[in-house]
Design a protein around this motif. Structure first.
Motif, short mmCIF file in Angstrom:
data_model
loop_
_atom_site.label_atom_id
_atom_site.label_comp_id
_atom_site.label_asym_id
_atom_site.label_seq_id
_atom_site.Cartn_x
_atom_site.Cartn_y
_atom_site.Cartn_z
N LYS A 100 0.85 -1.14 -0.01
CA LYS A 100 -0.36 -0.02 -0.01
C LYS A 100 0.97 1.12 0.18
N ARG A 101 0.59 2.12 -0.85
CA ARG A 101 1.10 3.53 -0.86
C ARG A 101 0.75 4.45 0.07
N LEU A 102 1.34 5.39 0.55
CA LEU A 102 0.86 6.44 1.34
C LEU A 102 0.18 7.41 0.80
N PRO A 103 -0.80 8.22 1.26
CA PRO A 103 -1.48 9.03 0.47
C PRO A 103 -0.62 10.07 -0.03
N GLN A 104 0.29 10.51 0.76
CA GLN A 104 1.26 11.67 0.00
C GLN A 104 2.49 11.63 0.67
N ILE A 105 3.35 12.18 -0.08
CA ILE A 105 4.94 11.99 0.41
C ILE A 105 5.22 12.96 1.57
N TYR A 106 5.79 12.62 2.54
CA TYR A 106 6.17 13.41 3.70
C TYR A 106 7.13 14.45 3.28
N LYS A 107 6.71 15.78 3.63
CA LYS A 107 7.61 16.89 3.51
C LYS A 107 8.03 17.54 4.79
N PRO A 108 9.20 17.77 5.08
CA PRO A 108 9.55 18.33 6.53
C PRO A 108 9.21 19.74 6.71
N PRO A 109 8.47 19.86 7.79
CA PRO A 109 7.96 21.38 7.80
C PRO A 109 9.05 22.46 7.87
N THR A 110 10.27 21.92 8.38
CA THR A 110 11.35 23.18 8.17
C THR A 110 12.44 22.55 7.60
N PRO A 111 13.30 23.25 6.95
CA PRO A 111 14.72 22.60 6.59
C PRO A 111 15.50 22.24 7.52
N GLU A 112 15.58 22.93 8.91
CA GLU A 112 16.25 22.49 9.97
C GLU A 112 15.89 21.32 10.61
N MET A 113 14.83 20.59 10.28
CA MET A 113 14.23 19.27 10.92
C MET A 113 15.12 18.24 10.58
N LEU A 114 15.46 17.06 11.62
CA LEU A 114 16.06 16.10 11.65
C LEU A 114 15.83 15.42 10.40
N ALA A 115 16.59 15.10 9.56
CA ALA A 115 16.64 14.22 8.50
C ALA A 115 17.12 12.70 8.68
N TYR A 116 18.15 12.47 9.30
CA TYR A 116 18.69 11.29 9.50
C TYR A 116 19.76 11.38 10.66
N LEU A 117 20.11 10.40 11.20
CA LEU A 117 21.17 10.25 12.14
C LEU A 117 22.10 9.22 11.56
N ASP A 118 23.61 9.84 11.87
CA ASP A 118 24.79 8.99 11.07
C ASP A 118 25.75 8.88 12.44
N PHE A 119 25.75 7.58 12.71
CA PHE A 119 26.81 6.85 13.67
C PHE A 119 27.64 6.25 13.13
N SER A 120 28.87 6.08 13.71
CA SER A 120 30.15 5.50 13.40
C SER A 120 30.86 4.91 14.57
N VAL A 121 31.59 3.96 14.39
CA VAL A 121 32.30 3.46 15.79
C VAL A 121 33.47 3.29 15.11
N SER A 122 34.25 4.04 16.07
CA SER A 122 36.12 3.98 15.93
C SER A 122 36.63 2.83 16.00
N THR A 123 37.95 2.66 15.94
CA THR A 123 38.62 1.54 16.12
C THR A 123 38.70 0.98 17.51
N THR A 124 38.60 2.08 18.47
CA THR A 124 38.42 1.72 19.87
C THR A 124 37.12 1.32 20.38
N GLY A 125 36.21 1.41 19.58
CA GLY A 125 34.87 1.11 20.08
C GLY A 125 33.90 1.99 20.50
N MET A 126 34.29 3.40 20.36
CA MET A 126 33.63 4.67 20.66
C MET A 126 32.56 4.81 19.59
N LEU A 127 31.60 5.00 20.05
CA LEU A 127 30.37 5.40 19.30
C LEU A 127 30.10 6.88 19.12
N THR A 128 30.01 7.48 17.84
CA THR A 128 29.78 8.80 17.54
C THR A 128 28.74 9.04 16.62
N GLY A 129 27.87 10.08 17.07
CA GLY A 129 26.59 10.20 16.35
C GLY A 129 26.44 11.74 15.88
#
Length: 179
Positions: A100-129
């Protein structure tokens, strides 16, 4: 209390390829905030599964989008030896989604709204987001496109992780601009 769709963080734990791109853009299409997570390796669950768990917990993901094979792996006895499998958020099988398709495509209300979270793990195991807003994603893609136009005669080969950072940006956001 139920989380609204526009603030629903969704972890997409799929293999790199068209599934990763589709899962990421599908989350944006639905108005969710995607977090891409490198799937655990079946032969090394004790080392790779805790990282998946850490990203899911820190991002406060409401659900996990994954394939049927990876879903079985996340809930397996071997996985239970590494993490508490009973406390995973809702796991959604991407192989069995409604058509089933959504009735409409989501559009963020403001450009400053969060788009995605980007996490990476360093070689020492430290998580950075990093929190990426829609305007930051737009600026990043424009900058990459401009660099490609300014230095169009240069050819480079790079090997980057497609789940975070520049590798993710080139893989999922700017892929068609570069070809």
């Amino acid at each position: 209390m139920r989380t609204s769709v526009s603030t629903c963080v969704t972890a997409s734990c799929v293999l790199a390829g068209i599934e990763l791109i589709a899962a990421f853009h599908g989350c944006l299409y639905a108005g969710c905030i995607p977090v891409t997570v490198r799937p655990p390796h079946a032969q090394n669950l004790t080392a790779t599964l805790p990282t998946v768990r850490m990203i899911v917990d820190v991002s406060k993901a409401a659900c996990i989008l994954t394939t049927q094979t990876l879903m079985r792996l996340l809930k397996s006895r071997e996985a239970a030896a590494a993490v508490d499998v009973k406390t995973w958020p809702t796991i959604i099988d991407t192989d069995d989604l409604p058509r089933k398709r959504l009735p409409q495509i989501y559009k963020p209300p403001t450009p400053e709204m969060l788009a995605y979270l980007d996490f990476s793990v360093s070689t020492t195991g430290m998580l950075t987001g990093v929190k990426m807003s829609h305007s930051a994603v737009n600026a990043l893609c424009r900058a990459i496109k401009l660099q490609c136009e300014l230095y169009s005669s240069r050819q480079i080969a790079i090997c980057l992780d497609p789940y975070c950072g520049l590798g993710f940006t080139l893989w999922c956001l700017c892929r068609y601009e570069l070809e």
